[in-house]
Scaffold this active site. Structure first.
Site, PDB file in Angstrom:
ATOM      1  N   SER A  22       0.836  -1.189   0.000  1.00 18.06           N
ATOM      2  CA  SER A  22       0.000   0.000   0.000  1.00 18.06           C
ATOM      3  C   SER A  22       0.885   1.259   0.000  1.00 18.06           C
ATOM      4  O   SER A  22       1.625   1.474  -0.946  1.00 18.06           O
ATOM      5  CB  SER A  22      -0.966  -0.040   1.187  1.00 18.06           C
ATOM      6  OG  SER A  22      -1.938   0.963   1.076  1.00 18.06           O
TER       7      SER A  22
ATOM      8  N   ASP B 143     -10.034  -3.994  -5.640  1.00 23.02           N
ATOM      9  CA  ASP B 143      -9.409  -3.021  -4.744  1.00 23.02           C
ATOM     10  C   ASP B 143      -9.935  -1.628  -5.087  1.00 23.02           C
ATOM     11  O   ASP B 143      -9.646  -1.093  -6.153  1.00 23.02           O
ATOM     12  CB  ASP B 143      -7.894  -3.072  -4.909  1.00 23.02           C
ATOM     13  CG  ASP B 143      -7.163  -2.229  -3.865  1.00 23.02           C
ATOM     14  OD1 ASP B 143      -7.819  -1.404  -3.194  1.00 23.02           O
ATOM     15  OD2 ASP B 143      -5.934  -2.398  -3.738  1.00 23.02           O
TER      16      ASP B 143
ATOM     17  N   HIS C 272      -8.230  -4.421  -1.227  1.00 20.89           N
ATOM     18  CA  HIS C 272      -7.001  -3.862  -0.669  1.00 20.89           C
ATOM     19  C   HIS C 272      -6.507  -4.717   0.486  1.00 20.89           C
ATOM     20  O   HIS C 272      -5.307  -4.862   0.697  1.00 20.89           O
ATOM     21  CB  HIS C 272      -7.244  -2.423  -0.215  1.00 20.89           C
ATOM     22  CG  HIS C 272      -5.990  -1.629  -0.085  1.00 20.89           C
ATOM     23  ND1 HIS C 272      -5.152  -1.383  -1.156  1.00 20.89           N
ATOM     24  CD2 HIS C 272      -5.393  -1.049   0.988  1.00 20.89           C
ATOM     25  CE1 HIS C 272      -4.111  -0.670  -0.751  1.00 20.89           C
ATOM     26  NE2 HIS C 272      -4.239  -0.463   0.539  1.00 20.89           N
TER      27      HIS C 272
END
Length: 381
Positions: free
Chosen positions: A232, A315, A344
């Site tokens: 991320s 995501d 995610h």
């Protein structure tokens, strides 16, 4: 009820569908240009709703960044590295107990631009020798670092440094970080985002460069291998570090953030931190211009080392189109682990298995076993 969106942003279809006798139903969608369809489904009753997502990518190997790079992008980052070079690292190490036999552990502090600091933890095999290096960078949020994030890597044979994303000590009680998150670091991604000189990510990106610089200056580095890895926000930092530091030899980035920040100009949902919409009380044009200097898609053409990228087809935090645009811009070997049912968060085991295969090969002294990304690899997404 269902909704189909093009590139996570534009609603194409919505309606209701009844399951067939076997409990299944079919919803069709198509695109006439490279991109991503997101399916949102709601079922059940109002007091017990069930929600799910589905994703399809169309010719993802052909998705390109929404906007061109700023013409002075390289000049800007050369000037920032020059600014950093005028600040001595002044690295300070404090030995602490690792709790693991055969592993040495240290707390690390270094100086960064404009009076800021870099805090982190370092671990290495407790024996003489020179070792491949690993830099671990962190996902979004304000929280402490934990020893077990690095001790296993050091036990396996890496010289590993894990740094905070923020100018904060890494080993305070959780309450300290909660106060920071609710106070001065509340919505930190938007701090200074209307000027390339004041963005919160300027210090963060340069802290990654300094950490890589420090690792490769140590006498116990093997002089050959430097892997950067994170997920991320950490994936974002991974690609940026590989672009800025010439000694990075591999990057491993799961669901990288910061990709295609101006995606809405091309009808795409932007990647976190979604600066395109983070304009409250600011001039939106200034924010969107500044975003060009921090967008990971604009760093990607400078990356020539092998890169492994994990990507979830449902995501909505780091939407696939921006990540695909970044991958397609990478100048070196690249591999994508596309996870059709992953968002995610959730099950990223396919990516983690592949990253461990990369790291095992690197530890053996070889190059990562890249399965090249391209048209054949993208079929079926």
């Amino acid at each position: 009820r269902f909704v189909v969106k093009a590139n996570g942003l534009t609603e194409l279809r919505q309606g209701f569908v009844e399951p067939s006798a076997d409990g299944t139903c079919r919803i069709e969608g198509s695109m006439d240009s490279p991109g991503w369809l997101l399916l949102e489904v709601e079922a059940g009753s109002a007091d017990q709703p069930a929600k799910a997502l589905g994703g399809l990518a169309f010719s993802p190997e052909r998705i390109r960044p929404s906007l061109p790079r700023p013409q002075d992008f390289d000049a800007f980052w050369r000037s920032k590295l020059s600014e950093l070079s005028k600040v001595p690292a002044n690295a300070k190490l404090e030995r602490a107990d690792s709790g693991v036999e055969g592993v040495s552990y240290f707390k690390v502090q270094m100086d960064n631009i404009r009076g800021s600091k870099i805090y982190g933890q370092l671990a290495k095999p407790d024996r003489p020798g020179r070792f491949p290096a690993m830099l671990i960078v962190q996902w979004a949020g304000v929280y402490p670092l934990h020893k077990d994030w690095i001790l296993g890597r050091a036990k396996a044979g890496f010289l590993v440094l894990n740094i905070m994303a923020h100018d904060l000590p890494f080993d305070r009680p959780q309450s300290f970080y909660d106060e920071q998150a609710q106070g001065p670091l509340n919505n930190y991604p938007a701090i200074g985002n209307d000027d390339r000189e004041t963005s919160y990510f300027l210090r963060m990106y340069l802290s990654c460069y300094r950490a890589a610089e420090y690792l490769t200056s140590r006498s116990d580095w093997d002089g050959k291998t430097l892997v950067v890895t994170g997920g991320s926000q950490g994936g974002m930092q991974t690609i940026v570090t590989a672009a800025l530091h010439p000694k990075v030899t591999a990057g491993i980035a799961d669901v990288p953030a910061g990709c295609d920040l101006n995606g809405p100009v091309a009808g795409r949902a932007p990647g976190w931190p979604m600066w395109y919409w983070q304009t409250q009380g600011k001039d939106p044009d200034r924010v969107r211009r500044a975003a060009g200097y921090y967008d990971v898609v604009n760093f990607a053409p400078r990356v020539r080392c092998p890169i492994l990228v994990g990507l979830g087809l449902i995501d909505t935090t780091c939407p696939p189109p921006g990540v695909f645009a970044m991958v397609n811009s990478l100048a070196g070997p690249k591999e994508v682990v596309a996870m059709p049912t992953a968002g995610h968060g959730g099950d990223h085991s396919a990516f983690h298995r592949r990253s461990e295969e990369w790291l095992a090969a690197i530890l053996r002294g070889g190059r990562p076993p890249v399965r090249e990304w391209g048209r054949e690899a993208s079929r079926g997404l």
